[in-house]
Scaffold this motif. Structure first.
Motif, PDB file in Angstrom:
ATOM      1  N   THR A 224       0.910  -1.266   0.157  1.00 60.29           N
ATOM      2  CA  THR A 224       0.091   0.068   0.030  1.00 60.29           C
ATOM      3  C   THR A 224       0.900   1.314  -0.152  1.00 60.29           C
ATOM      4  N   PRO A 225       0.225   2.293  -0.372  1.00 57.89           N
ATOM      5  CA  PRO A 225       0.991   3.567  -0.163  1.00 57.89           C
ATOM      6  C   PRO A 225       1.502   3.852   0.991  1.00 57.89           C
ATOM      7  N   ALA A 226       0.812   3.486   2.151  1.00 55.21           N
ATOM      8  CA  ALA A 226       1.045   3.947   3.518  1.00 55.21           C
ATOM      9  C   ALA A 226       2.299   3.031   3.935  1.00 55.21           C
ATOM     10  N   LEU A 227       2.233   1.840   3.673  1.00 53.99           N
ATOM     11  CA  LEU A 227       3.498   0.960   3.959  1.00 53.99           C
ATOM     12  C   LEU A 227       4.724   1.132   3.143  1.00 53.99           C
ATOM     13  N   MET A 228       4.504   1.768   1.811  1.00 51.72           N
ATOM     14  CA  MET A 228       5.780   2.084   1.160  1.00 51.72           C
ATOM     15  C   MET A 228       6.333   3.491   1.794  1.00 51.72           C
ATOM     16  N   ALA A 229       5.620   4.365   2.176  1.00 53.79           N
ATOM     17  CA  ALA A 229       6.173   5.473   3.063  1.00 53.79           C
ATOM     18  C   ALA A 229       6.709   5.009   4.231  1.00 53.79           C
ATOM     19  N   GLU A 230       6.073   4.199   4.879  1.00 50.50           N
ATOM     20  CA  GLU A 230       6.683   3.879   6.561  1.00 50.50           C
ATOM     21  C   GLU A 230       7.747   3.011   6.390  1.00 50.50           C
ATOM     22  N   VAL A 231       7.737   1.982   5.501  1.00 50.47           N
ATOM     23  CA  VAL A 231       8.883   1.133   5.431  1.00 50.47           C
ATOM     24  C   VAL A 231      10.084   1.476   4.589  1.00 50.47           C
ATOM     25  N   PHE A 232       9.531   1.876   3.374  1.00 48.55           N
ATOM     26  CA  PHE A 232      10.866   2.295   2.600  1.00 48.55           C
ATOM     27  C   PHE A 232      11.020   3.560   2.400  1.00 48.55           C
ATOM     28  N   GLY A 233      10.219   4.391   2.948  1.00 46.87           N
ATOM     29  CA  GLY A 233      10.692   5.806   2.955  1.00 46.87           C
ATOM     30  C   GLY A 233      10.480   6.655   1.810  1.00 46.87           C
ATOM     31  N   VAL A 234       9.375   6.089   0.777  1.00 48.83           N
ATOM     32  CA  VAL A 234       9.196   6.595  -0.552  1.00 48.83           C
ATOM     33  C   VAL A 234       7.674   6.853  -0.827  1.00 48.83           C
ATOM     34  N   ARG A 235       7.399   7.779  -1.860  1.00 49.61           N
ATOM     35  CA  ARG A 235       6.302   7.962  -2.046  1.00 49.61           C
ATOM     36  C   ARG A 235       5.911   7.340  -3.089  1.00 49.61           C
ATOM     37  N   ALA A 236       4.623   6.741  -3.235  1.00 47.01           N
ATOM     38  CA  ALA A 236       4.313   5.649  -4.295  1.00 47.01           C
ATOM     39  C   ALA A 236       2.903   5.791  -4.442  1.00 47.01           C
ATOM     40  N   ALA A 237       2.264   5.207  -5.723  1.00 47.14           N
ATOM     41  CA  ALA A 237       1.061   4.915  -6.074  1.00 47.14           C
ATOM     42  C   ALA A 237       0.984   3.639  -6.542  1.00 47.14           C
ATOM     43  N   ILE A 238      -0.141   2.784  -6.219  1.00 43.72           N
ATOM     44  CA  ILE A 238      -0.204   1.595  -6.598  1.00 43.72           C
ATOM     45  C   ILE A 238      -1.354   1.377  -7.762  1.00 43.72           C
ATOM     46  N   VAL A 239      -0.981   0.830  -8.829  1.00 47.59           N
ATOM     47  CA  VAL A 239      -1.922   0.953 -10.011  1.00 47.59           C
ATOM     48  C   VAL A 239      -2.124  -0.527 -10.559  1.00 47.59           C
ATOM     49  N   ASP A 240      -2.801  -0.819 -11.408  1.00 43.61           N
ATOM     50  CA  ASP A 240      -2.922  -1.877 -12.287  1.00 43.61           C
ATOM     51  C   ASP A 240      -1.944  -1.874 -13.359  1.00 43.61           C
ATOM     52  N   HIS A 241      -1.169  -3.263 -13.433  1.00 44.14           N
ATOM     53  CA  HIS A 241      -0.312  -3.230 -14.482  1.00 44.14           C
ATOM     54  C   HIS A 241      -1.072  -3.233 -16.004  1.00 44.14           C
TER      55      HIS A 241
END
Length: 267
Positions: A224-241
């Protein structure tokens, strides 16, 4: 066969590296470990393939504590491709792959027709059948990676444990390797740095952070975007391939890592 990790603690060098980890690698599924560098992924995998001993907790193979198995018994069930690839074998490619048959051979026993067929098939599976006579030391990093994977296949394990298997591989061979893992149908526990590859190939993910499992579940549930920010320290969006429909992580390469932890992204 399945792998259950129960309340695993691993320490070395006076430091606890894995703390209270619980995870499952279900039979026939590909289970991924993801997390930042230093999160404990390799340490956990080394414990599963018995290179390290836990300080507490246990690893179960279909309900049996791995510590109850002899090295030969364990090797017949679990094959590993570690990050540490070992020395430069002064052997041919075929001889390296044939080492995977060792758990099934008596001391000083020679190769039989069954062994030869298994080795040939393993080389073909990784696209190295045309290189059987070459010296292992002559190979590129990616070619060595594929040969060592063939050695694991030749072991005919119930469980594959792979630590960053796509390292040194070009894009085509990364795609082919991940497709091959899927086609194998074996219980597979794999660590991957490439989160999009993990989202594509894995049935289940466990996210490690500072030695702890902080999230587990299907890739779409976990990444999830929240996990990407919390664990990896990055801003990300999750979309369908657009080609496969798998979760696809789109990173904002302009964001400052320290500024994204409070960010809330809605897709």
């Amino acid at each position: 066969m399945r792998i259950d990790v129960e309340d695993l603690h691993v320490a070395y060098g006076g430091r606890t590296v894995v703390s209270g980890a619980h995870l499952l690698a279900a039979e026939g599924e590909i289970t991924g470990l993801v997390g930042p560098n230093g999160s404990g992924k390799s340490t956990l995998l080394r414990t599963v393939y018995r290179h390290l001993k836990p300080s507490a907790g246990r690893v179960l193979l279909s309900g049996t504590d791995l510590r109850e198995l002899s090295p030969v018994q364990a090797a017949r069930h679990i094959a590993a491709l570690p990050q540490e690839r070992g020395g430069d074998f002064e052997l041919s490619v075929r001889e390296v792959v044939a080492m995977g048959r060792t758990p099934y051979k008596r001391a000083f026993a020679g190769e039989d027709a069954t062994d030869a067929d298994i080795v040939a098939r393993a080389l073909a599976d990784v696209g190295m059948d045309g290189h059987a006579g070459r010296r292992f030391t002559e190979l590129s990093g990616g070619e060595r990676q594929r040969v060592l994977l063939a050695r694991a296949f030749a072991q005919q394990p119930d469980v594959l444990v792979l630590d960053e298997p796509t390292n040194h591989l070009d894009v085509r061979h990364q795609v082919e390797l991940l497709a091959l893992l899927r086609a194998q149908g074996r219980t597979t526990l794999v660590s991957l740095h490439d989160l999009n590859a993990a989202a594509s190939v894995c049935d289940r993910l466990h996210v490690l952070h500072a030695g702890r499992v902080v999230a587990s579940g299907a890739p779409r549930e976990v990444l999830t975007p929240a996990l990407m920010a919390e664990v990896f320290g990055v801003r990300a969006a999750i979309v369908d391939h657009p080609l496969t429909g798998d979760p696809l992580i789109a990173f904002d390469h302009r964001a400052v890592a320290d500024a994204v932890k409070e960010a809330e992204v809605t897709v």
